[in-house]
Design a protein around this motif. Structure first.
Motif, short mmCIF file in Angstrom:
data_model
loop_
_atom_site.label_atom_id
_atom_site.label_comp_id
_atom_site.label_asym_id
_atom_site.label_seq_id
_atom_site.Cartn_x
_atom_site.Cartn_y
_atom_site.Cartn_z
N ASP A 130 0.87 -1.17 0.00
CA ASP A 130 0.00 0.00 0.00
C ASP A 130 0.91 1.22 0.00
OD1 ASP A 130 -1.71 2.08 0.44
OD2 ASP A 130 -2.61 1.27 2.28
N LEU A 131 1.00 1.91 -1.14
CA LEU A 131 1.95 3.00 -1.28
C LEU A 131 1.57 4.23 -0.47
CD1 LEU A 131 2.89 2.72 -5.06
CD2 LEU A 131 3.88 1.60 -3.07
N ALA A 132 0.41 4.19 0.17
CA ALA A 132 0.07 5.27 1.10
C ALA A 132 0.89 5.15 2.38
CB ALA A 132 -1.43 5.24 1.42
N LYS A 133 1.46 3.97 2.61
CA LYS A 133 2.32 3.74 3.78
C LYS A 133 3.76 4.03 3.38
CE LYS A 133 -0.65 0.03 5.56
NZ LYS A 133 -0.70 -1.41 5.92
N THR A 134 4.46 4.79 4.21
CA THR A 134 5.83 5.18 3.89
C THR A 134 6.74 3.96 3.71
OG1 THR A 134 5.58 7.25 5.13
CG2 THR A 134 7.83 6.51 4.65
N SER A 135 6.57 2.95 4.55
CA SER A 135 7.44 1.78 4.46
C SER A 135 7.23 1.03 3.15
CB SER A 135 7.17 0.84 5.64
OG SER A 135 5.80 0.43 5.67
N ASP A 136 5.98 0.89 2.71
CA ASP A 136 5.70 0.20 1.46
C ASP A 136 6.17 1.03 0.26
OD1 ASP A 136 4.61 -1.78 2.97
OD2 ASP A 136 2.55 -1.52 2.32
N ALA A 137 6.00 2.34 0.35
CA ALA A 137 6.47 3.22 -0.73
C ALA A 137 7.98 3.14 -0.86
CB ALA A 137 6.04 4.65 -0.48
#
Length: 406
Positions: A223-230
């Motif tokens: 989920d690219l809304a999450k900094t870690s996933d982005a």
């Protein structure tokens, strides 16, 4: 024999087959790919997103210093972030980034791809299609074309043999990263799409490249809304921690509105910072450049005095080094004096400066100064960029900007 009248129920029953036909016709249209949503996106435009993340990176570091083509080595990360609003995003690039967000939002709702993340990659990889003297035309095509250096394993570069027979990168021995989003040809072969519907999957097209970058980032879980996933998705795109950090900082700035829109068809100077922030100079040289610049600005702002000509008292350059990357005689610190404007030049050489002069010594002056200063700087860079393409020679380009701003 007279016609038989139909009862109310018989009349209703006669309408059922017609309703079935209408529904079937509508369904056929929907399945034919001709249906278009209210936002102008056709079903056929929505790309497929792989359920598994790509293993091969989309791009790689290209220079011995590990700095992507869109980042000026003199500016470094800090200078790049600091100049986002004055650097601007070309109209066609901004449209392509927003379209990528829309398309991927329909293709993979759980991904939550933001346009600003794609834009940040475009800024770092190619300065939005404007690196190496390129510019985006009205169709969003980088002209004359963006090509990295051969990925031959030399000078710290990755080694990737030819995968496209030179079709995309014009090199049949080694691969070169291509286009505004700097895709490796082998990766482009897997992820590239024809987003502008011109019949060609073109990595030099900001439309095709931006949507393809969105597909790459959304592939697999996350989920690219999450900094870690982005951060994880960006690191897959280009495996560098420094790259990830810079992209996320630019993305956050764009999300907060720290950007302007600029015209298509214009390239920009590679020099994006003053010498006081030049990361290729030593800290001591940057400090001396900053001191010299302040002295020059103070001297330029001081009231001019009429001095009698004197051959025994020549004018001396400001002490403490200068704003350029050259070295004045005897300084030995690799800097040179900041050029000062001509004494006969009007104090305001830009529209912003003229407006600020008009409100000088009024209560409006401190309020308008930030806005007129930004307008003046943008105008000065554009005008000097036309006079000195690519900002070269740098000393003349800097002198031009300085004179217009003072």
């Amino acid at each position: 024999m007279g016609a038989r009248k139909l009862t109310r129920w018989q009349k209703a029953g006669a309408l059922v087959p017609m309703g079935v036909l209408v529904v079937a016709w509508g369904a056929a249209l929907g399945n034919s790919g001709l249906a278009t949503a209210s936002d102008g996106i056709a079903d056929s435009d929505i790309p497929d997103v792989p359920a598994t993340a790509f293993e091969q990176p989309a791009s790689v570091q290209q220079t011995p210093a590990g700095v992507p083509a869109g980042v000026d080595q003199k500016a470094g990360a800090a200078g790049t972030v600091a100049t986002l609003s004055t650097n601007g995003i070309p109209t066609s690039a901004l449209s392509a980034y927003r379209r990528a967000e829309t398309l991927l939002g329909k293709a993979d709702e759980k991904c939550h791809l933001p346009w600003n993340l794609v834009a940040a990659i475009g800024r770092v990889e190619s300065n939005h299609g404007r690196s190496n003297g390129n510019a985006l035309d009205s169709d969003g095509i980088a002209q004359p074309g963006i090509y990295g250096v051969p990925l031959d394993g030399n000078d710290g570069r990755a080694k990737i043999g030819d995968t496209d027979s030179g079709a995309l990168d014009k090199n049949s021995v080694f691969d070169l990263a291509v286009g505004p989003m700097q895709f490796i040809p082998g990766t482009w072969k897997s992820v590239g799409v024809d987003s502008d519907n011109d019949g060609t999957k073109n990595p030099q097209s900001i439309n095709d490249a931006a949507t393809s970058a969105g597909i790459y980032l959304c592939a697999g879980e996350g989920d690219l809304a999450k900094t870690s996933d982005a951060a994880a998705a960006v690191k897959r795109y280009n495996n560098s921690d420094a790259y990830v950090d810079l992209v996320l900082k630019i993305s956050a700035a764009y999300a907060n509105g720290d950007f302007t829109k600029s015209p298509d068809g214009m390239s920009t100077s590679p020099v994006l910072t003053s010498s006081s922030r030049d990361q290729t100079l030593t800290p001591a040289q940057r400090d001396r450049a900053a001191t010299s610049q302040k002295k020059a600005e103070k001297k330029a702002a001081a009231p001019k005095k009429t001095a009698k000509p004197s051959s025994t008292n020549p004018t001396k350059a400001p002490a403490g080094g200068g704003s350029g990357s050259g070295s004045p005689s005897g300084s030995g610190d690799g800097s040179k004096p900041t050029p000062t404007p001509s004494p006969t030049k009007k104090p305001s050489g830009t529209l912003g400066g003229g407006i600020q002069d008009g409100v000088k010594d009024t209560p409006l002056a401190p309020i308008t100064e930030p806005i007129t200063g930004l307008l003046g700087l943008t105008e000065a860079n554009l005008r000097c960029g036309l006079q000195f393409p690519l900002g070269l020679p740098k000393d003349k380009f800097d002198a031009c900007v300085y004179d217009l701003m003072h």
